[in-house]
Design a protein around this motif. Structure first.
Motif, PDB file in Angstrom:
ATOM      1  N   LEU A   1     -38.864  67.472  57.593  1.00  0.00           N
ATOM      2  CA  LEU A   1     -37.398  67.422  57.598  1.00  0.00           C
ATOM      3  C   LEU A   1     -36.874  66.229  58.395  1.00  0.00           C
ATOM      4  O   LEU A   1     -35.904  65.584  57.987  1.00  0.00           O
ATOM      5  N   VAL A   2     -37.507  65.919  59.515  1.00  0.00           N
ATOM      6  CA  VAL A   2     -37.070  64.756  60.303  1.00  0.00           C
ATOM      7  C   VAL A   2     -37.392  63.461  59.553  1.00  0.00           C
ATOM      8  O   VAL A   2     -36.583  62.533  59.531  1.00  0.00           O
ATOM      9  N   THR A   3     -38.547  63.397  58.912  1.00  0.00           N
ATOM     10  CA  THR A   3     -38.877  62.213  58.111  1.00  0.00           C
ATOM     11  C   THR A   3     -37.810  61.981  57.046  1.00  0.00           C
ATOM     12  O   THR A   3     -37.330  60.858  56.870  1.00  0.00           O
ATOM     13  N   ASN A   4     -37.419  63.049  56.342  1.00  0.00           N
ATOM     14  CA  ASN A   4     -36.385  62.905  55.321  1.00  0.00           C
ATOM     15  C   ASN A   4     -35.052  62.493  55.923  1.00  0.00           C
ATOM     16  O   ASN A   4     -34.344  61.654  55.352  1.00  0.00           O
TER      17      ASN A   4
ATOM     18  N   ALA B   1     -30.237  65.259  64.279  1.00  0.00           N
ATOM     19  CA  ALA B   1     -30.241  66.240  65.366  1.00  0.00           C
ATOM     20  C   ALA B   1     -31.192  67.344  64.942  1.00  0.00           C
ATOM     21  O   ALA B   1     -31.121  67.834  63.816  1.00  0.00           O
ATOM     22  N   LEU B   2     -32.083  67.708  65.842  1.00  0.00           N
ATOM     23  CA  LEU B   2     -33.052  68.773  65.594  1.00  0.00           C
ATOM     24  C   LEU B   2     -32.696  69.965  66.455  1.00  0.00           C
ATOM     25  O   LEU B   2     -32.464  69.813  67.655  1.00  0.00           O
ATOM     26  N   ARG B   3     -32.628  71.129  65.852  1.00  0.00           N
ATOM     27  CA  ARG B   3     -32.380  72.365  66.599  1.00  0.00           C
ATOM     28  C   ARG B   3     -33.442  73.376  66.210  1.00  0.00           C
ATOM     29  O   ARG B   3     -33.677  73.623  65.031  1.00  0.00           O
ATOM     30  N   LEU B   4     -34.091  73.937  67.194  1.00  0.00           N
ATOM     31  CA  LEU B   4     -35.114  74.963  66.990  1.00  0.00           C
ATOM     32  C   LEU B   4     -34.623  76.238  67.648  1.00  0.00           C
ATOM     33  O   LEU B   4     -34.212  76.220  68.813  1.00  0.00           O
TER      34      LEU B   4
ATOM     35  N   VAL C   1     -38.924  81.571  63.283  1.00  0.00           N
ATOM     36  CA  VAL C   1     -38.438  80.375  63.972  1.00  0.00           C
ATOM     37  C   VAL C   1     -37.564  79.626  62.978  1.00  0.00           C
ATOM     38  O   VAL C   1     -37.959  79.399  61.835  1.00  0.00           O
ATOM     39  N   GLU C   2     -36.368  79.266  63.426  1.00  0.00           N
ATOM     40  CA  GLU C   2     -35.442  78.504  62.587  1.00  0.00           C
ATOM     41  C   GLU C   2     -35.512  77.037  62.972  1.00  0.00           C
ATOM     42  O   GLU C   2     -35.370  76.690  64.142  1.00  0.00           O
ATOM     43  N   VAL C   3     -35.751  76.189  61.990  1.00  0.00           N
ATOM     44  CA  VAL C   3     -35.737  74.743  62.162  1.00  0.00           C
ATOM     45  C   VAL C   3     -34.485  74.244  61.464  1.00  0.00           C
ATOM     46  O   VAL C   3     -34.277  74.535  60.279  1.00  0.00           O
ATOM     47  N   ALA C   4     -33.641  73.525  62.180  1.00  0.00           N
ATOM     48  CA  ALA C   4     -32.423  72.958  61.590  1.00  0.00           C
ATOM     49  C   ALA C   4     -32.388  71.467  61.913  1.00  0.00           C
ATOM     50  O   ALA C   4     -32.529  71.073  63.068  1.00  0.00           O
TER      51      ALA C   4
ATOM     52  N   THR D   1     -26.737  69.920  57.170  1.00  0.00           N
ATOM     53  CA  THR D   1     -27.787  70.522  57.972  1.00  0.00           C
ATOM     54  C   THR D   1     -28.752  71.201  57.018  1.00  0.00           C
ATOM     55  O   THR D   1     -28.337  71.961  56.142  1.00  0.00           O
ATOM     56  N   VAL D   2     -30.025  70.901  57.175  1.00  0.00           N
ATOM     57  CA  VAL D   2     -31.080  71.523  56.383  1.00  0.00           C
ATOM     58  C   VAL D   2     -31.799  72.498  57.299  1.00  0.00           C
ATOM     59  O   VAL D   2     -32.248  72.133  58.387  1.00  0.00           O
ATOM     60  N   ARG D   3     -31.869  73.762  56.872  1.00  0.00           N
ATOM     61  CA  ARG D   3     -32.496  74.818  57.677  1.00  0.00           C
ATOM     62  C   ARG D   3     -33.694  75.393  56.938  1.00  0.00           C
ATOM     63  O   ARG D   3     -33.680  75.559  55.722  1.00  0.00           O
ATOM     64  N   ALA D   4     -34.698  75.762  57.745  1.00  0.00           N
ATOM     65  CA  ALA D   4     -35.869  76.464  57.217  1.00  0.00           C
ATOM     66  C   ALA D   4     -36.218  77.576  58.191  1.00  0.00           C
ATOM     67  O   ALA D   4     -36.228  77.358  59.409  1.00  0.00           O
TER      68      ALA D   4
END
Length: 130
Positions: free
Chosen positions: A51-54, A64-67, A74-77, A123-126
């Motif tokens: 996600l950060v690469t993209n 911005a990375l939010r964990l 675990v939510e990765v945003a 924001t892309v979330r997984a």
């Protein structure tokens, strides 16, 4: 619930992605009950990396990375300034131009979502198993 945030403007994509992976590992190692197993941690770090690469590649370098740790996931945003959502592409097996990341993120995640930002961007979330 435990959350960590990291906001970066990345001059060099490999450095940004490496920093994001380190931040994710540190976050996961800080979690106590329930702890995150090695396989799950590797999966979270892989999704963060993709996600950060993209975001760096297609979002102009700022992200911005939010964990966030929830009881069972675990939510990765990852937020970036580009309004264009990720898209499925046919992976390029010969030319090395990619196309694997979004497929992989969706396959590894319990759920994914793309939310438009209020001033543009997204924001892309997984959500990943804990």
């Amino acid at each position: 619930m435990t959350t960590t945030r990291a906001r970066r403007t990345a001059p060099r994509p490999p450095v940004a992605v490496a920093e994001a992976r380190r931040a994710a590992r540190g976050f996961l190692e800080s979690l106590a009950q329930p702890a995150v197993g090695q396989d799950q941690a590797d999966t979270v770090v892989l999704v963060v990396s993709e996600l950060v690469t993209n975001a760096v590649r297609h979002g102009g370098g700022a992200y911005a990375l939010r964990l966030t740790a929830h009881p069972h996931c675990v939510e990765v945003a990852v937020e970036d300034p580009s309004p264009r959502p990720p898209r499925m592409r046919v992976p390029d097996l010969l030319g090395g131009t990619g196309g694997f990341g979004w497929h992989m993120v969706n396959d590894l995640s319990l759920a994914t979502a793309v939310t438009p930002g209020p001033g543009g961007g997204k924001t892309v979330r997984a959500l990943l198993p804990r």
